[in-house]
Design an enzyme around this catalytic site. Structure first.
Site, short mmCIF file in Angstrom:
data_model
loop_
_atom_site.label_atom_id
_atom_site.label_comp_id
_atom_site.label_asym_id
_atom_site.label_seq_id
_atom_site.Cartn_x
_atom_site.Cartn_y
_atom_site.Cartn_z
N CYS A 79 0.82 -1.21 0.00
CA CYS A 79 0.00 0.00 0.00
C CYS A 79 0.86 1.26 0.00
O CYS A 79 0.45 2.29 -0.54
CB CYS A 79 -0.91 0.02 1.23
SG CYS A 79 -2.17 -1.27 1.23
N ASN A 80 2.03 1.17 0.59
CA ASN A 80 2.83 2.37 0.81
C ASN A 80 4.06 2.50 -0.08
O ASN A 80 4.74 3.53 -0.03
CB ASN A 80 3.30 2.42 2.28
CG ASN A 80 2.13 2.60 3.22
OD1 ASN A 80 1.17 3.29 2.89
ND2 ASN A 80 2.19 1.98 4.38
N SER A 110 8.88 3.01 7.15
CA SER A 110 7.45 2.77 7.06
C SER A 110 6.64 3.98 7.48
O SER A 110 7.11 4.85 8.22
CB SER A 110 7.06 1.58 7.95
OG SER A 110 7.67 0.39 7.50
N GLU A 147 6.62 -0.72 12.17
CA GLU A 147 5.54 -1.69 11.93
C GLU A 147 6.13 -2.99 11.38
O GLU A 147 7.06 -2.99 10.58
CB GLU A 147 4.49 -1.11 10.99
CG GLU A 147 5.00 -0.69 9.62
CD GLU A 147 4.76 -1.76 8.57
OE1 GLU A 147 4.20 -2.81 8.91
OE2 GLU A 147 5.17 -1.54 7.42
N GLN A 160 5.96 -8.76 4.02
CA GLN A 160 5.71 -8.37 2.64
C GLN A 160 6.98 -8.48 1.80
O GLN A 160 6.94 -8.87 0.63
CB GLN A 160 5.16 -6.94 2.61
CG GLN A 160 3.76 -6.84 3.20
CD GLN A 160 3.35 -5.40 3.50
OE1 GLN A 160 4.20 -4.53 3.71
NE2 GLN A 160 2.06 -5.15 3.53
N GLU A 176 -4.66 -9.55 5.55
CA GLU A 176 -4.01 -9.31 6.84
C GLU A 176 -4.45 -7.99 7.46
O GLU A 176 -4.71 -7.92 8.66
CB GLU A 176 -2.49 -9.33 6.66
CG GLU A 176 -1.72 -9.13 7.95
CD GLU A 176 -0.22 -9.14 7.72
OE1 GLU A 176 0.52 -9.15 8.72
OE2 GLU A 176 0.22 -9.14 6.55
N MET A 177 -4.54 -6.92 6.65
CA MET A 177 -4.91 -5.62 7.21
C MET A 177 -6.34 -5.63 7.73
O MET A 177 -6.63 -5.06 8.79
CB MET A 177 -4.72 -4.53 6.15
CG MET A 177 -5.02 -3.12 6.67
SD MET A 177 -4.02 -2.66 8.12
CE MET A 177 -2.43 -2.43 7.36
#
Length: 424
Positions: A54-55, A111, A116, A122, A194-195
């Protein structure tokens, strides 16, 4: 041409979610992307791996130097974007900077949520995908193995992950800002990864009135829902049932939005304008950004949550210094390993040349013995022949040299032939 380690891409600090979602790569597209990358650059890209979350979307390569200049164009073309629009958001690290970047990413120092732990898993998934695609070799394999080791060391020896304010915990706080206590809130989770599991865990602790999990694969929804005594629903039922929910948390791998402006607008009318909190943790986004303009909707993207999370990182700043020191030491260790690899072919060639000399002189000695010459004379000739052959190259180089070159060679003699003082 020499091969260098290269890290290239964009992340939450260099690009907004509107850009990140356009280069995000689902797991099933990583292998074709790696194949396309290597086909484009041929042998210039020896090894490669792609990390897409996502990031961030990042490429790690073992490649020849000129490749770095052409990667922005490749990434833009691969995603059907204009290179000029993408280039301002990209960063590039080479050599020890690339190694340092990989270590920092895996350790959680780069992050959105400092420290995190999800990023390490990942990155391991990215390495597994690259290996399955046949894109890993000795250099990147060694890099990532050391990366995982460094991340473990940082987490075990520092407090970088202590009291981490997670995205999931922040999602709960945002919902509480609007509704206060959540005992009467009806919550919907879209996705089953997972999120979503993390978010469901945090929301369940607040004992909301109801929890529902919607997913494209109903079996996965049922597995997750079973952990929290939640209900399930099909994604196809969202249009009819969206108005039931006060809090919606979405994080799927869909390439297109799941909740559009029209659907949400109808839901707000059915709710008679009671507020809705919508939290979109997906990249690409699951909820059309225009939804945020509706008066009764509180829409938060992954970047919005990231900004709120940053306020909770001050307590871990001291641990960053310690983590950076560990990383710096390990970077130097990896670079030393890389440099040692450069001499391996030379050492191999020296051994082969010496073995060739040994074999030739040994064969000569056997012929002398076969002719009946005395063993003592044969041994003397063998030792003399080996000495002459081994010294021929260095002596010839010294005799041909002059000036600074000769002085440099003379300075190296004691190191190459220890045990004798150099005589000048």
């Amino acid at each position: 041409m020499s091969v260098a380690v290269l890290a290239f891409g964009l992340n939450h600090t260099s690009a907004p979610v509107s850009v990140r979602e356009r280069v995000s790569m689902p797991v099933d597209l990583v292998k074709p992307a790696l194949e396309g990358l290597r086909a484009t650059f041929g042998g210039a890209v020896r090894e490669a791996a792609i990390l897409s979350t996502c990031n961030r979307t990042e490429l790690y390569c073992a490649a020849e130097g000129q490749v770095a200049e052409h990667l922005p164009a490749w990434l833009a073309e691969h995603n059907r974007l204009e290179a000029a629009a993408l280039r301002p958001h990209l960063y590039r690290h080479q050599h020890d900077d690339a190694v340092r970047h990989a270590f920092r990413v895996a350790s959680g120092l780069d992050s959105m949520v400092l420290g995190e732990p999800q990023i390490l898993g990942q990155m391991k998934d990215a390495v597994r995908a690259a290996n399955e695609a046949g894109a890993l070799g000795t250099l990147l394999h060694q890099l990532f193995q050391r990366t995982f080791s460094v991340a473990k060391e940082v987490r075990s020896q520092t407090a970088i992950g202590a009291h981490s304010v997670s995205m999931a915990a922040t999602a709960v706080r945002l919902a509480e800002r609007v509704f206060g206590q959540l005992e009467d809130a009806r919550t919907l989770f879209i996705g089953a990864g997972e999120m979503i599991e993390l978010c469901a865990t945090h929301f369940a602790a607040q004992r909301p009135r109801s929890m529902v999990v919607a997913n494209r694969t109903i079996e996965r929804a049922e597995t997750l829902a079973g952990r929290f005594s939640a209900q399930t629903m099909k994604l196809a039922d969202l249009t009819e049932r969206l108005a039931e929910f006060d809090v919606i948390v979405s994080c799927t791998a869909s390439s297109l939005p799941i909740l559009g402006l029209g659907m949400v607008e109808r839901a707000t009318r059915q709710r008679r304008h009671r507020p809705m909190v919508m939290i979109d943790l997906a990249v690409p986004r699951d909820i059309e950004p225009e939804v945020g303009r509706l008066d009764d909707v509180y829409l938060y993207s992954v970047d919005d949550l990231g900004r709120l999370v940053q306020s909770g990182t001050d307590a871990r700043r001291a641990a960053v210094v310690q983590a950076e020191a560990i990383i710096e030491t390990r970077v130097q260790g990896f670079m030393h390993w890389m440099q040692s690899r450069e001499v391996v072919p030379v050492i191999r060639d020296l051994h082969q040349a010496a073995d060739d000399v040994r074999a030739a002189e040994l064969e000569r000695a056997r012929r002398m013995l076969a002719r009946g010459e005395s063993p003592e004379a044969v041994l003397e000739q063998l030792a003399h022949g080996l000495t002459q052959k081994y010294l021929h190259g260095p002596l010839a180089a010294l005799n041909r040299s002059e000036g600074d070159e000769r002085r440099q060679l003379l300075a190296w003699v004691p190191r190459l032939f220890p045990g004798r003082d150099s005589r000048r």
